[in-house]
Design a protein around this motif. Structure first.
Motif, mmCIF file in Angstrom:
data_model
loop_
_atom_site.group_PDB
_atom_site.id
_atom_site.type_symbol
_atom_site.label_atom_id
_atom_site.label_comp_id
_atom_site.label_asym_id
_atom_site.label_seq_id
_atom_site.Cartn_x
_atom_site.Cartn_y
_atom_site.Cartn_z
ATOM 1 N N LYS A 4 -37.366 8.389 48.034
ATOM 2 C CA LYS A 4 -38.629 8.941 48.537
ATOM 3 C C LYS A 4 -39.710 7.859 48.545
ATOM 4 N N ARG A 8 -41.433 6.341 51.961
ATOM 5 C CA ARG A 8 -42.889 6.348 52.135
ATOM 6 C C ARG A 8 -43.429 4.932 52.312
ATOM 7 N N GLU A 169 -43.860 18.846 54.316
ATOM 8 C CA GLU A 169 -43.869 17.397 54.179
ATOM 9 C C GLU A 169 -45.200 16.914 53.665
#
Length: 172
Positions: A4, A8, A169
């Motif tokens: 994650k 990002r 999200e």
């Protein structure tokens, strides 16, 4: 959790490089229009554009959003789709490995070459090739592990995000 953060970070870098393209082109245009051209601006734009494309392609591959022609998939039964996905993966991964391997040598051989008036190394441009190939290979492997063989390249597999997924999200 690590993926994650990686995802990002990659999206942030992609956005930063795209912003860099806009800023470099804008700087070049304004400089020319006021009679004070910035000689290195096109080289900075070129560098930012190639890296922006690289990260954008990787993000699209990871999310299964690349443009595709689904006519062949639509004609095949589910097992045929899985076999075709396996064939695609068996062709794509070695090709990306070859591109990464040869691209590394290209980047190293171009490291001493200067990128126009920017003073930067042209190796930064050619380094996008092996880095992009490695990231794409990693993304295809991650996607395979996440959705399986049947849904890897199949646009009709139901892997598209639902409105609930999109609403859930986090913003970048």
């Amino acid at each position: 959790m690590l993926w994650k953060i990686f995802d990002r970070t990659e999206k942030a870098v992609a956005l930063a490089t795209l912003t860099g393209v806009v800023v470099a082109v804008l700087t070049a245009g304004i400089g020319r229009s006021i009679g004070a051209p910035v000689a290195a601006a096109p080289q900075y734009a070129q560098l930012a554009l190639i890296w922006s494309c690289l990260f954008g392609a990787d993000i699209a591959a990871r999310e299964g959003q690349h443009i595709r022609v689904s006519a062949l998939f639509d004609m095949l039964p589910r097992r045929g789709r899985a076999a075709l996905s396996l064939l695609f993966l068996a062709l794509i991964l070695p090709f990306l490995g070859f591109i990464a391997w040869q691209g590394w040598f290209l980047a190293i051989s171009n490291w001493e070459r200067e990128l126009g008036a920017s003073g930067l190394s042209y190796g930064l441009v050619t380094l996008a090739l092996p880095v992009g190939a490695a990231l794409l290979a990693l993304s295809f492997i991650r996607r395979f592990l996440a959705v399986g063989l049947k849904a890897l390249f199949d646009p009709a597999s139901g892997t598209e995000p639902t409105p609930e997924d999109i609403a859930g999200e986090e913003a970048l």
